[in-house]
Every structure is written in structure tokens, then in C-alpha cells.
Motif scaffolding. Sequence first.
Motif, PDB file in Angstrom:
ATOM      1  N   CYS A  68    -109.025 -48.458  40.547  1.00 36.26           N
ATOM      2  CA  CYS A  68    -107.661 -48.894  40.782  1.00 36.26           C
ATOM      3  C   CYS A  68    -106.947 -47.826  41.608  1.00 36.26           C
ATOM      4  N   GLU A  69    -106.255 -48.233  42.646  1.00 41.20           N
ATOM      5  CA  GLU A  69    -105.622 -47.259  43.535  1.00 41.20           C
ATOM      6  C   GLU A  69    -104.399 -46.612  42.915  1.00 41.20           C
ATOM      7  N   GLN A  70    -103.977 -47.181  41.796  1.00 41.52           N
ATOM      8  CA  GLN A  70    -102.806 -46.618  41.149  1.00 41.52           C
ATOM      9  C   GLN A  70    -103.181 -45.678  39.997  1.00 41.52           C
ATOM     10  N   CYS A  71    -104.022 -46.191  39.071  1.00 40.31           N
ATOM     11  CA  CYS A  71    -104.308 -45.375  37.883  1.00 40.31           C
ATOM     12  C   CYS A  71    -105.725 -44.793  37.882  1.00 40.31           C
ATOM     13  N   TRP A  72    -106.562 -45.209  38.814  1.00 43.95           N
ATOM     14  CA  TRP A  72    -107.934 -44.719  38.930  1.00 43.95           C
ATOM     15  C   TRP A  72    -108.834 -45.085  37.779  1.00 43.95           C
ATOM     16  N   ASN A  73    -108.421 -46.134  37.064  1.00 44.26           N
ATOM     17  CA  ASN A  73    -109.325 -46.734  36.090  1.00 44.26           C
ATOM     18  C   ASN A  73    -110.297 -47.622  36.872  1.00 44.26           C
TER      19      ASN A  73
ATOM     20  N   ARG B 108    -107.907 -36.430  39.698  1.00 41.55           N
ATOM     21  CA  ARG B 108    -106.871 -37.248  40.355  1.00 41.55           C
ATOM     22  C   ARG B 108    -105.478 -36.743  39.977  1.00 41.55           C
ATOM     23  N   ILE B 109    -105.233 -35.477  40.231  1.00 41.16           N
ATOM     24  CA  ILE B 109    -103.948 -34.886  39.843  1.00 41.16           C
ATOM     25  C   ILE B 109    -102.896 -35.092  40.933  1.00 41.16           C
ATOM     26  N   LYS B 110    -103.302 -34.908  42.190  1.00 38.73           N
ATOM     27  CA  LYS B 110    -102.367 -35.157  43.299  1.00 38.73           C
ATOM     28  C   LYS B 110    -101.840 -36.572  43.227  1.00 38.73           C
ATOM     29  N   GLU B 111    -102.753 -37.521  42.976  1.00 38.47           N
ATOM     30  CA  GLU B 111    -102.372 -38.924  42.891  1.00 38.47           C
ATOM     31  C   GLU B 111    -101.364 -39.140  41.769  1.00 38.47           C
ATOM     32  N   LEU B 112    -101.554 -38.384  40.674  1.00 42.42           N
ATOM     33  CA  LEU B 112    -100.641 -38.514  39.537  1.00 42.42           C
ATOM     34  C   LEU B 112     -99.237 -38.047  39.926  1.00 42.42           C
ATOM     35  N   ILE B 113     -99.183 -36.925  40.647  1.00 43.18           N
ATOM     36  CA  ILE B 113     -97.879 -36.377  41.016  1.00 43.18           C
ATOM     37  C   ILE B 113     -97.144 -37.328  41.959  1.00 43.18           C
ATOM     38  N   VAL B 114     -97.886 -37.936  42.884  1.00 38.96           N
ATOM     39  CA  VAL B 114     -97.283 -38.930  43.780  1.00 38.96           C
ATOM     40  C   VAL B 114     -96.722 -40.088  42.968  1.00 38.96           C
ATOM     41  N   ARG B 115     -97.526 -40.546  41.996  1.00 39.35           N
ATOM     42  CA  ARG B 115     -97.083 -41.659  41.155  1.00 39.35           C
ATOM     43  C   ARG B 115     -95.790 -41.349  40.432  1.00 39.35           C
TER      44      ARG B 115
ATOM     45  N   SER C 109     -93.410 -39.455  41.199  1.00 36.74           N
ATOM     46  CA  SER C 109     -92.181 -39.465  41.989  1.00 36.74           C
ATOM     47  C   SER C 109     -91.809 -40.881  42.424  1.00 36.74           C
ATOM     48  N   ASN C 110     -92.783 -41.809  42.375  1.00 31.55           N
ATOM     49  CA  ASN C 110     -92.477 -43.188  42.764  1.00 31.55           C
ATOM     50  C   ASN C 110     -92.083 -44.071  41.598  1.00 31.55           C
ATOM     51  N   GLU C 111     -92.635 -43.767  40.418  1.00 29.12           N
ATOM     52  CA  GLU C 111     -92.398 -44.635  39.269  1.00 29.12           C
ATOM     53  C   GLU C 111     -91.360 -44.026  38.334  1.00 29.12           C
ATOM     54  N   GLU C 112     -90.797 -44.876  37.510  1.00 29.48           N
ATOM     55  CA  GLU C 112     -89.745 -44.404  36.594  1.00 29.48           C
ATOM     56  C   GLU C 112     -90.338 -44.062  35.231  1.00 29.48           C
ATOM     57  N   ILE C 113     -91.122 -43.016  35.182  1.00 24.22           N
ATOM     58  CA  ILE C 113     -91.761 -42.640  33.911  1.00 24.22           C
ATOM     59  C   ILE C 113     -90.856 -41.671  33.157  1.00 24.22           C
ATOM     60  N   GLN C 114     -90.627 -41.957  31.874  1.00 26.85           N
ATOM     61  CA  GLN C 114     -89.784 -41.076  31.060  1.00 26.85           C
ATOM     62  C   GLN C 114     -90.610 -39.991  30.365  1.00 26.85           C
ATOM     63  N   GLU C 115     -91.790 -40.426  29.891  1.00 22.65           N
ATOM     64  CA  GLU C 115     -92.613 -39.490  29.125  1.00 22.65           C
ATOM     65  C   GLU C 115     -94.058 -39.585  29.557  1.00 22.65           C
ATOM     66  N   LEU C 116     -94.659 -38.408  29.738  1.00 22.37           N
ATOM     67  CA  LEU C 116     -96.066 -38.366  30.104  1.00 22.37           C
ATOM     68  C   LEU C 116     -96.838 -37.814  28.907  1.00 22.37           C
ATOM     69  N   ILE C 117     -97.781 -38.619  28.400  1.00 20.19           N
ATOM     70  CA  ILE C 117     -98.537 -38.199  27.215  1.00 20.19           C
ATOM     71  C   ILE C 117     -99.915 -37.722  27.666  1.00 20.19           C
ATOM     72  N   VAL C 118    -100.209 -36.459  27.439  1.00 14.56           N
ATOM     73  CA  VAL C 118    -101.502 -35.917  27.865  1.00 14.56           C
ATOM     74  C   VAL C 118    -102.531 -36.170  26.777  1.00 14.56           C
ATOM     75  N   CYS C 119    -103.482 -37.073  27.072  1.00 15.71           N
ATOM     76  CA  CYS C 119    -104.492 -37.465  26.084  1.00 15.71           C
ATOM     77  C   CYS C 119    -105.885 -36.998  26.490  1.00 15.71           C
ATOM     78  N   THR C 120    -105.989 -35.780  27.008  1.00 26.68           N
ATOM     79  CA  THR C 120    -107.320 -35.249  27.301  1.00 26.68           C
ATOM     80  C   THR C 120    -107.966 -34.842  25.990  1.00 26.68           C
ATOM     81  N   ASN C 121    -109.292 -34.644  26.009  1.00 24.91           N
ATOM     82  CA  ASN C 121    -110.018 -34.329  24.776  1.00 24.91           C
ATOM     83  C   ASN C 121    -109.565 -33.004  24.167  1.00 24.91           C
ATOM     84  N   PRO C 122    -109.619 -32.892  22.834  1.00 28.97           N
ATOM     85  CA  PRO C 122    -109.194 -31.643  22.193  1.00 28.97           C
ATOM     86  C   PRO C 122    -110.280 -30.567  22.198  1.00 28.97           C
TER      87      PRO C 122
END
Lengths: 198, 363
Positions: free
Chosen positions: A56-61, A121-128, A130-143
Motif C-alpha cells: 500500500c502506498e500509504q501505510c506499506w501494508n 519506511r520512516i520518511k514515508e511516515l513523516i510525510v504522512r 504532515s498530510n493527515e490529521e493524526i492526533q496520536e501516534l502509537i508505537v507498536c514495535t516489538n518489546p
Amino acid sequence: MYDLPVQNLIDEFGRLPGVGPKSAQRIAFYLLKLPEAESLRLAKAIIEAKERVGFCEQCWNISEEQICRLCSDIHRDNDSLCVVEEPRDVVALEKAGYRGRYHVLQGALNPMEGIGPEQLRIKELIVRLSNEEIQELIVCTNPNIEGEATAMYLARQLKPLGIKVTRIASGLPVGGDLEYADELTLERALEGRRELNA
Amino acid sequence: MIVTQLWLIDFRNHTSTELQLDSGVTLITGQNGHGKTNLLEGLSLLNGHKSFRGATSESLVRSGCEFAVIRAQVIRHRREHLIEMKIVASGRSRVQLNRQIVKRFKDLSDTVSIVVFSPDDLELIKGSPGIRRNFIDEVLLSCDKKFRLVKANFDRVIKQRNNLLKQCRGRLSKELEESLSIWNSQFIELSEVIGSNRIQLVRDIEPLVNTFYSQVAGKEEQVNFRYETTWMDKGLDQALHEIQHEEVRRGTTLVGPHRDDVIIDLNNLVSRTHSSQGEQRSLALALRLSEHAYMAQKIDDSPLILLDDVFSELDEGRSKRLVECLPSAQIVLTSATGTIPVGIHPGKKLKVLNGHISLGENE
């Protein structure tokens, strides 16, 4: 030891994750015994999946379309976004009932395997962001240590954007026994304790 | 804790050895090169740590074989346990406890505790800082489960960090500097836990070492421990910052717990350089005796003691005093000559000949 096509087949299976040399051999011989139509069905399924499924060009799933099913779903919550390492983490969170947005990094920082921030895909995340209206970003990487390093990297990169960044909690598995938890997990669980509301 | 029975299959020169150990003292005699120390080494591996001889899996497996097997029956806190270890020459070794797979070898330490006395122990005093660090860490790994997890994470973080520093190839770009600072924060957090655990251990064993030293040496002398570190006072964050340029140039982590040392002073002089051979030997014995006492207290049980040809290196007086210091525990000792100091009464004597065991005459 085997004819070349057979050996090739075994070698290919041997490259798959979780498949050792013995299993590779077993699968190869099973396929050779199978009626032609059935083995062709498998071959076709692989080719079709490879041809039709991309990212997916947006979320890379993984996705069949340019924009995946989850990203194009207008009923989903647009306020929060979960950052995960792999597509299979998306499936896990979906099962858990999360209904916000996703971003798949496609890995975690791992210098030993040559994976730095540019490979993710971090650059892509930063671009997203600034374009989307996200209030909270939840980091769900492995512990684990690679996942924690990735989380910390993200937190620092995203700080200038002024978005609320949270980390998924770590602690005891539900339905598990306290005595079976390892000491570090238990320590974290203690640190993250909550007040009970009676 | 007692090991009642041991089987060794294709382990070093033991093709198929089965033996029962006395709950008190077992003496193993035999000529050099026939497999006495191999037998002790087999026993020593039961706590899941590396070989005290620093051997690789490959050298533990009898030449020409793919794997070796160590099986043992252990009694701890009145419960019987079966340990089955398969050591693979080239590949992943496995271990089962009571037929259940044990994920990490070191977790065997929860069931088996062992203290090994070997002639190489002199290196604890004379050798490089790494040997003393290892000693401290092994004691902590043996009786502190949390330390085991922290140490495993630390080893992984330092590997990742070193890899990153190598990728710099001598020049630190802005991107790599950012990545480095990420790994630093985990490195600092884990380093502090390791450092404080080590310091606590050193504090705990210092009085024990003093007591045992005066007993083994036969005279009152002052033993002091100093944990030497270049980062703790100013903080690892600052220390890493100061040395960053050099780390990038050399492509490896230059400051942290993996570079610390434990200095042992005898009468305010550094034992490594200033003590006599005899004093160093007494100190090494005092360290092992303290290790045993510390562990016994931590795990509420007496660890198995393995004495590898220890008395042949000692004069009569020291041998006698060491025997007096030995705690009540299961003991297995080897001797080439078969002569052992008075005060040790083997309940069982075994002879090793070419990797085969036979019953010696019992007292």
C-alpha cells in the motif's frame, strides 16, 4: 544426490523461514507425488500472489490495490495511527479490535543485519503525518532491544512535529500466571501498575 | 544439591561412561590424559554455563562423532531432576530438564549450582581484567535470574552498537550519529544495571574473602576490592560523548561494563602485580570458597564442589588449611597420584583408564 530439478526444489523450500533441510525434502517429495493439477494450483497461487499483491502506498501494508483496504475505509478512526514492524502485526492488532490507521515500517533498526532508518519506511511516515490529521501516534514495535531502539528513534524524529507519541505498554499476558512471567516482564508490569477503581 | 548419577556418551574421550557419585566425597584417580578432568568438565557443564576450560562445543564432542550426550540425575531440595544435554559439534545444542526443553542453557543454574576449583584459578588474580569480570558475572548469572536477562540484552545491544560503529568506517555522518544515540540510551540503561549488580556482589563477597584468605594463608591480612570503572563517576552518557571520536575511528565500543576491572588489593598493594605466587594462590582459593559461601546463602543450598587436581599445586600447609575451609557439600576431586591430604575422606574412589571408569578400592 538428486536430479537437478529436484535439488532445486528442495533448495528453494529450504530458504523459506521455519523450514529446515528435512522439511524441505519432505515438502518437495510430497509435491512430486501430487497430481499435476494440484501442484500447478500451488504454483499459480504463488505467481498470482506475487503479481497482484504489492505494498500500500500509504501505510506499506501488503495490498492488492495501490491503497489498501484499511487505508481506503472511511469508517475508520482517523485520530490515531499505529506504527508496526511487519504486516502480520497489523493482523494481530486488527484481531485485538484496533480500528485506527496503520503504518508498517517493514522491519526494525538492526545494524547487524544492515537495517538502518533509511531501510525502514520512516520518511514515508513523516510525510504522512504532515498530510493527515493524526492526533496520536502509537508505537507498536516489538518489546525487544531492536523494537525499543526503533521506538526511541521514532520518538526523537517525530518530536519536532508536535504530535502525541505513545508506546504500547508491556507487561503480563492476560490469562497467564504471575509465576511463569520472566523477571524483567514482571518488573515492567510493576512499573506500569494502575490504580484500581472500586 | 547433589548429583547422584552421571552418564557421558561420546563426550571427549568418554565413549560411554556411567558412574554413581557419593553424596560426600568422590575421588577420581588415573594417569594424565586418561580423562579425569574430562569427567569433571562433564559435571561442570550441568549448570548450563560454558566449560571452565573455555572449550567449544566442537572440542567437547569425541572426534568423529556428531554429538555428545551428558545425562545426570540431580537431587535438589529433596526433589529428583533429570538433566539431558545433547552437545552438537556444529549446530545447536539442546538441553532438557525432566523431559522438558530448557530454552536457555543458563536457566539450568536454577537447578544445578557448581563451584569449580582448577589450577587455572591463579589467573583470577594474575590474569587480564576479563577473567575477573567473567568470574563476577558467572556468580551473578548463577544465582540471579534477572541479571541473566539483563546480561543477554546487554550482549545484544553491544553487538548492535559495535556493528553500527563499524558501518561508520571511521567517519560519523549525521544519520549514523542519530542512530548511535538511540543505541546509546539502551546501552546506558543496561550498563548501569550491570555495574550496580557487580558492585553489590563485590561488596558482599569482600568480607567472605577476608575470612577465607586468613584461614587459607594462615595469617591475618587485609583484602580489599575496588571496582575500577572509567564511566560511573561522570556517567556513561558523558563518557561515551568524550570517547565518541575514538570509538568511531576504531569501530568498537570502548567504554562500559565490558571494560571494567575488579582490582583486588592485598595489604593495600595490587595483588595482580605485587603479591607473591603463594599469596596469589591463597587469594584464588579464597575467591572460590567465597563464591561457594555466597551462592549457598543466595540459593539456600550447598553447591557441588569440583576440585580439579588442586592439591598437587599446593604445599602441605595450604592443602591442610584448604581442607579445613571446605564447607559441607558434595565434592568430586581428581588426583593423578591418588595421594590426597589428610582430612578428606572419600566415600567412593573411581579409577579412569582411557575414558573408562572402574571402581577403585574403597576405604
